[in-house]
Design a protein around this motif. Structure first.
Motif, PDB file in Angstrom:
ATOM      1  N   ASN A 154      36.336  42.895  39.278  1.00 56.15           N
ATOM      2  CA  ASN A 154      35.078  43.109  39.976  1.00 56.15           C
ATOM      3  C   ASN A 154      33.971  43.391  38.964  1.00 56.15           C
TER       4      ASN A 154
ATOM      5  N   SER B 154      41.509  48.752  45.877  1.00 54.06           N
ATOM      6  CA  SER B 154      40.623  48.770  44.716  1.00 54.06           C
ATOM      7  C   SER B 154      41.146  49.765  43.689  1.00 54.06           C
TER       8      SER B 154
ATOM      9  N   LEU C 296      39.900  44.501  42.262  1.00 60.41           N
ATOM     10  CA  LEU C 296      40.205  44.368  43.676  1.00 60.41           C
ATOM     11  C   LEU C 296      41.507  43.591  43.765  1.00 60.41           C
TER      12      LEU C 296
END
Length: 123
Positions: free
Chosen positions: A32, A108, A100
């Protein structure tokens, strides 16, 4: 345990280039946001480059114009392209990522560190 793995370090002459890669251990994992840090012998770990989830990059002044942080379109691998390397770039480079993981449920994981890869630049 979720982790990331760096690769691509090595020994290079001043002026040369290396590309470091950072991948996640999770098959359903995606990067991410991420950062590349380095630690030279006897010095504190410092942030070299960072990339936000939206794609905004930031660099330490010492590497601006020489290093480029990037992430592939699938967000499976992050990169640090290092050009015009200098002896002062020598150190262990670490990847740090927010991940993620898409599985039965979305999970997460923030602030995930790799074990580092050695970069040595000879003069």
């Amino acid at each position: 345990q979720v982790h990331v793995m760096e690769s691509g370090g090595g020994l290079v002459q001043a002026g040369g280039s290396l590309r470091l890669s950072c991948t996640t251990s999770e098959s359903g994992g995606k990067i991410n946001a991420m950062g590349w840090y380095r630690q030279a012998p006897g010095k504190q770990r410092e942030l070299v480059a960072s990339l936000t989830s939206s794609g905004k990059s930031n660099y330490a002044e010492s590497v601006k114009g020489r290093f480029t942080i990037a992430r592939d379109s699938a967000r499976k691998t992050g990169y640090l392209q290092m050009n015009n390397l200098k002896p002062e770039d020598t150190g262990v480079y670490y990847c740090n990522a927010d991940l993620l993981v898409y599985g039965l449920a979305l999970a997460s994981y923030n602030d995930v560190w790799g074990r580092g890869t050695q970069v040595t630049v000879s003069s």
